[in-house]
Design an enzyme around this catalytic site. Structure first.
Site, PDB file in Angstrom:
ATOM      1  N   ASP A  95       0.922  -1.148   0.068  1.00  0.00           N
ATOM      2  CA  ASP A  95       0.116  -0.065   0.069  1.00  0.00           C
ATOM      3  C   ASP A  95       0.886   1.255  -0.025  1.00  0.00           C
ATOM      4  OD1 ASP A  95      -2.430  -1.345   0.109  1.00  0.00           O
ATOM      5  OD2 ASP A  95      -2.730  -1.218   2.274  1.00  0.00           O
ATOM      6  N   ASP A 150       4.673  -9.171   9.182  1.00  0.00           N
ATOM      7  CA  ASP A 150       5.008  -7.604   9.340  1.00  0.00           C
ATOM      8  C   ASP A 150       6.500  -7.087   8.707  1.00  0.00           C
ATOM      9  OD1 ASP A 150       2.398  -7.115  10.025  1.00  0.00           O
ATOM     10  OD2 ASP A 150       3.025  -6.609  12.126  1.00  0.00           O
ATOM     11  N   ASP A 152       8.752  -5.618  10.201  1.00  0.00           N
ATOM     12  CA  ASP A 152       9.946  -5.785  11.114  1.00  0.00           C
ATOM     13  C   ASP A 152      10.235  -7.027  11.464  1.00  0.00           C
ATOM     14  OD1 ASP A 152       7.518  -5.861  12.129  1.00  0.00           O
ATOM     15  OD2 ASP A 152       7.997  -4.743  13.917  1.00  0.00           O
ATOM     16  N   ASP A 243      -5.839  -8.409  14.345  1.00  0.00           N
ATOM     17  CA  ASP A 243      -5.450  -9.621  14.771  1.00  0.00           C
ATOM     18  C   ASP A 243      -6.137 -10.132  16.012  1.00  0.00           C
ATOM     19  OD1 ASP A 243      -4.215  -7.683  16.290  1.00  0.00           O
ATOM     20  OD2 ASP A 243      -2.513  -8.161  15.700  1.00  0.00           O
TER      21      ASP A 243
END
Length: 503
Positions: A95, A150, A152, A243
């Protein structure tokens, strides 16, 4: 009139202290159960069939938004997963609106030439934020199982080999791996964060999984059975913790979750106070939104009482930030109200309650750190309650927003690809979180927290002064770190300007 107001605020003060004490009691209960359960061996994990032709097709979803520093690292790690290429689909849910998109395109093209199925999915609008991106990818995903990482995180090559066999039990809907941290040594802040998150997995997830209680997918480093997502109603964006929301809906639908305490995925901790606060604000707000959305259904369900009780404790745990802020703001009125009774009343009532809550929580973190032989983190343990006091007012606002709103902006936590004590990249200020308003708020909180200290000094209540000084010290630490982070960002910006002068 003033006496009535002071009396009311004093009642609120003790109610909040009592709530924190209950939170501490729950932490002690967790430690007690954990001490029993950790002595039991891990149950044997199923293995994959010897014939890879019998292995399932897996989709790996990588949601990205402006991650120039870590996008390539993440895609490379996903492409190196030890899984047959014809049974692996990687979806890069990009995105981004900066140069991350170019990095993603280059990296995806490289791996596509190596025979890896890397697909880039982009949307014209960032509707639903991460939940919207995951739902968008799910529509075209081919895998029976979906792993999510994700930006990270760096999944290790054996992630799928460790987790997919767990789905041999047809009732398992999600498998969550433990997190470990690549930059825990970066600063006192990252060390304290590692102290905070370690027991969340090693104690909370561990106990809830062993005892058949509800626990949550942490948004990353986990893998879902697709049918569990579908039967639970899919990804939804009416909370900012999609989540947690999906996790509880899936377990309400009858799916069981599995936590792997003996397997960890490396990740990066927020390295600045503004980034850490932003992350905690989203978690605090989202957990309350999820509680508001799902607790009525949980309480009316035929679930066992132990499941309902722990779900309440879990989903409402962030109320502790609100209670902590109330304690801070009502401390001074409470001292004023009891001036006639005697200033040492503070030591006989407030201090035991406060220590009862804080000591219980400190024992919780201390025992876990000792059990994991993390002696290098123990010197930083006293900063844990200090940081909690300093952040409580800002996070309390997020808790209140959670009660009053649905959904909201998903503020991403910037990642910089930091390892160990590595310095920030030069372009890091481009992702810098704005923190000036919080600096101003904390200056106000500091001034207000000094009033009880000055009052006790004037009343010569010497033994109360060290206890009351914890509060201004906490705000001073927060202000100091805000300034250090701001100066560091300004220095990096100056370096960037010198390196790339304007023509």
């Amino acid at each position: 009139m003033i006496d009535n107001l002071l009396f009311t605020l004093s009642l609120i003060h003790f109610f909040a202290l009592g709530g924190l004490a209950l939170y501490g009691v729950h932490r002690l209960w967790l430690v007690r159960i954990w001490a029993r359960e950790r002595c039991r061996p891990h149950p044997p994990r199923p293995t994959l069939p010897e014939d890879p032709a019998l292995w399932p097709l897996v989709t790996v979803q990588l949601p990205l938004y402006n991650e120039r520093f870590v996008a390539r690292r993440l895609i490379d790690a996903a492409a190196r997963l030890d899984w047959p290429a014809h049974l692996l689909e990687i979806q890069v849910l990009d995105d981004s609106n900066d140069d991350t998109s170019g990095i993603v395109d280059d990296c995806a093209a490289h791996w596509q030439m190596q025979g890896i199925n890397v697909r880039i999915l982009r949307r014209s609008q960032r509707t639903g934020y991460k939940a919207g991106a995951l739902a968008h990818g799910l529509r075209t995903a081919k895998g029976e199982f979906l792993a999510v990482f994700d930006a990270d995180f760096i999944p290790t090559a054996d992630f799928l080999r460790q987790t997919v066999p767990c789905f041999a039990d047809s009732g398992i809907g999600m498998v969550q791996a433990r997190w470990e941290f690549l930059n825990a040594e970066y600063s006192w802040l990252t060390r304290v964060q590692s102290l905070l998150l370690g027991p969340h997995f090693g104690i909370e997830h561990f106990i809830r999984c062993r005892r058949g209680l509800f626990f949550n997918f942490n948004g990353t480093a986990g893998i879902w059975r697709r049918s569990a997502i579908d039967e639970a109603g899919g990804w939804q964006a009416d909370t900012v913790t999609e989540d947690l929301d999906l996790s509880y809906r899936a377990q309400l639908a009858g799916w069981h979750f599995l936590y792997l305490d003996d397997y960890a995925v490396p990740s990066e901790l927020p390295a600045t106070l503004a980034d850490f606060r932003s992350q905690q604000q989203r978690w605090a707000k989202g957990s309350i939104q999820t509680a508001k959305k799902l607790l009525p259904t949980i309480l009316c369900s035929p679930l066992p009482l132990k499941v309902k009780t722990e779900a309440i404790a879990h989903l409402l745990a962030n109320l502790g930030w609100l209670l902590g802020a109330i304690v801070t703001f009502t401390l001074y009125p409470t001292i004023l109200w009891r001036t006639g009774i005697g200033p040492y009343q503070l030591l006989r009532l407030d201090l035991p309650l406060f220590l009862g809550a804080s000591v219980a929580i400190m024992v919780y973190f201390l025992l876990y750190a000792v059990s994991q032989r993390e002696r290098q983190t123990l010197p930083w343990l006293p900063l844990l309650p200090i940081l909690a006091i300093g952040l409580a007012p800002c996070l309390a606002l997020s808790v209140m927003h959670g009660f009053l709103s649905r959904g909201g902006d998903f503020v991403r936590t910037p990642k910089f690809g930091l390892l160990g004590r590595q310095e920030f990249p030069v372009l890091a200020p481009l992702y810098r979180q704005v923190s000036f308003r919080y600096l101003g708020l904390n200056l106000l909180f500091l001034g207000y927290s000094l009033l009880p200290v000055l009052f006790s000094w004037q009343q010569q209540t010497w033994y109360a002064v060290p206890f009351l000084s914890l509060f201004p010290f906490a705000y001073s630490l927060i202000i100091f770190q805000e300034c250090v982070d701001s100066l560091g960002a300004r220095r990096r910006y100056s370096i960037e300007a010198v390196a790339s002068p304007t023509p």
